[in-house]
Design a protein around this motif. Structure first.
Motif, short mmCIF file in Angstrom:
data_model
loop_
_atom_site.label_atom_id
_atom_site.label_comp_id
_atom_site.label_asym_id
_atom_site.label_seq_id
_atom_site.Cartn_x
_atom_site.Cartn_y
_atom_site.Cartn_z
N LEU A 5 24.76 14.34 22.30
CA LEU A 5 24.45 13.77 23.61
C LEU A 5 22.95 13.58 23.80
O LEU A 5 22.52 12.62 24.44
CB LEU A 5 25.02 14.67 24.71
N LEU A 13 23.35 8.37 29.47
CA LEU A 13 23.89 9.61 30.04
C LEU A 13 24.20 9.44 31.53
O LEU A 13 25.21 9.94 32.02
CB LEU A 13 22.91 10.76 29.82
N VAL A 32 23.00 16.39 30.14
CA VAL A 32 23.77 16.80 28.96
C VAL A 32 24.60 18.04 29.28
O VAL A 32 25.79 18.12 28.97
CB VAL A 32 22.84 17.06 27.76
N VAL A 56 31.86 8.93 21.85
CA VAL A 56 31.70 10.11 22.70
C VAL A 56 33.00 10.91 22.73
O VAL A 56 33.00 12.14 22.63
CB VAL A 56 31.27 9.70 24.12
#
Length: 412
Positions: A5, A13, A32, A56
């Motif tokens: 991440l 993000l 994160v 992801v």
């Protein structure tokens, strides 16, 4: 997971957090941690399945697999063998085939421990009918609710009945069948289970009507695999399963199976499914110890008799996943399964499913010694793996409380 991440930009993000309804405040490190905290469970990650990029999802999937299930490598994580036949989504790993199935597809079935995928269970559902070829891998008949409750759901699949398969069946002297199998995905019914009500249609013709009696005194319906060998035609065949007013989801598969005799199955297990004396001793120590390595008991007393036949154990066996030392007699157990109406292929001791059986070599050694001991009925096995065979006279029965043994306390 954290490193993965952190390799993303702050803008990416923020977008992930926004899609998931999470806080977008703070710096990159904080976002994160927000994602990891909120998505590090199968349930929460399932909600994000269609919102986050595939890479992801796979990264979180890898993290969950290493935490909750068996360790798997980066190359294995991409092997998804699910009943939906798709290759993306949050998955759970089968303890047997080591492949992945989507949490959203298996539903309550995913609560089983150790987890076995529907495909492995359907293939192993009757050890006497061994799967030779998968003609249609498991597909689902899912829940379908209308305003008035469970409605009608139809699942349809087609497959090629090839000339090579047809020739094998015809020349196999009745030993080969094409079977359709079905199981309920409720986390409990790890056996053949058809929908409560509905139809099975093959090539446009009704092959089986599914219904249950409303009479509470009638015999329980015995659900079995359906032999469809004589119904099929060479070439393309279409199979439809219709379920009515049944809220449960089901998995269905079609197999070419070889029908073994009881003797063949017993011989196969004796030759290939035996644990060594050393592994048996390690298993005994594991049972006699708690999870925190404290000794629960320094010994355990077991019966020399089979819980099925009540005769002395000849070939001591138990299910591969059974967590007890006591065994049943392999020959007696297998012979009784063909005619059993209920609880087929269930351990008589722990009631777990025993599609895979193992023979305990150490207990087999004890049984052979017990044959020469007159009146032997039980044996005591100790933490150091030593044992003592007990005869009727050596078995201490628990004392019953008598009036004289009850301690009286004077309250005056």
């Amino acid at each position: 997971m954290e490193d993965f991440l952190l390799s993303k930009s702050s803008a990416e993000l923020k977008l992930y957090c926004k899609k998931l309804g999470l806080s977008q405040r703070g710096n990159k490190d904080r976002m994160v941690q927000t994602l990891i905290t909120n998505l590090n469970t199968p349930e929460n990650l399932h909600k994000a399945d269609n919102l986050l990029p595939k890479e992801v999802i796979e990264a979180f999937n890898r993290q969950l697999a290493s935490q909750a299930f068996l360790p798997i490598s980066n190359s294995e994580i991409r092997i998804i063998r699910c009943i939906c036949l798709n290759d993306q989504g949050i998955c759970q790993q089968c303890s047997k085939c080591k492949q992945l199935q989507h949490i959203r597809c298996i539903g309550d079935h995913g609560k089983i421990r150790p987890y076995l995928c529907p495909l492995c269970i359907l293939e192993k559902i009757n050890p006497l009918d061994s799967c030779v070829e998968v003609l249609i891998s498991a597909w689902t008949v899912k829940q379908n609710f209308s305003i008035n409750g469970p409605g009608v759901d139809i699942a349809e699949k087609s497959f090629e009945y090839k000339i090579a398969t047809k020739n094998l069946v015809e020349t196999g002297q009745g030993k080969y069948q094409i079977q359709i199998r079905c199981m309920k995905l409720d986390g409990q019914s790890l056996m053949m289970t058809w929908p409560l009500k509905g139809f099975l249609i093959i090539n446009g013709k009704i092959s089986m009507r599914l219904e249950t009696s409303s009479n509470p005194n009638s015999k329980k319906r015995k659900d079995e695999p359906l032999n469809i060998t004589t119904i099929l035609t060479l070439g393309r065949n279409t199979v439809s399963l219709i379920k009515c007013a049944d809220p449960s989801s089901y998995a269905v598969s079609i197999y070419l199976v070889y029908m073994k005799s009881e003797e063949q199955l017993i011989e196969e297990i004796v030759k290939t499914s035996r644990i060594s004396i050393d592994k048996s001793k390690d298993f005994i120590k594991k049972i006699l110890k708690s999870d925190d390595e404290e000794l629960i008991s320094d010994s355990i007393r077991l019966s020399l008799k089979c819980p099925y036949s009540l005769t002395l154990l000849d070939i001591p066996a138990r299910g591969q996943n059974c967590e007890h030392i006591q065994c049943f007699n392999l020959v007696s157990y297998v012979q009784m399964q063909r005619s059993s109406r209920v609880n087929r292929w269930r351990c008589p001791l722990c009631k777990g499913f025993v599609y895979d059986m193992i023979i305990d070599s150490y207990l087999e050694q004890i049984m052979k010694e017990a044959e020469d001991v007159e009146g032997a009925e039980n044996f005591e096995i100790f933490y150091d793996s030593s044992y003592k065979i007990l005869t009727c006279g050596e078995i201490e029965l628990p004392k019953k409380n008598t009036r004289a043994e009850i301690e009286c306390i004077d309250l005056d």
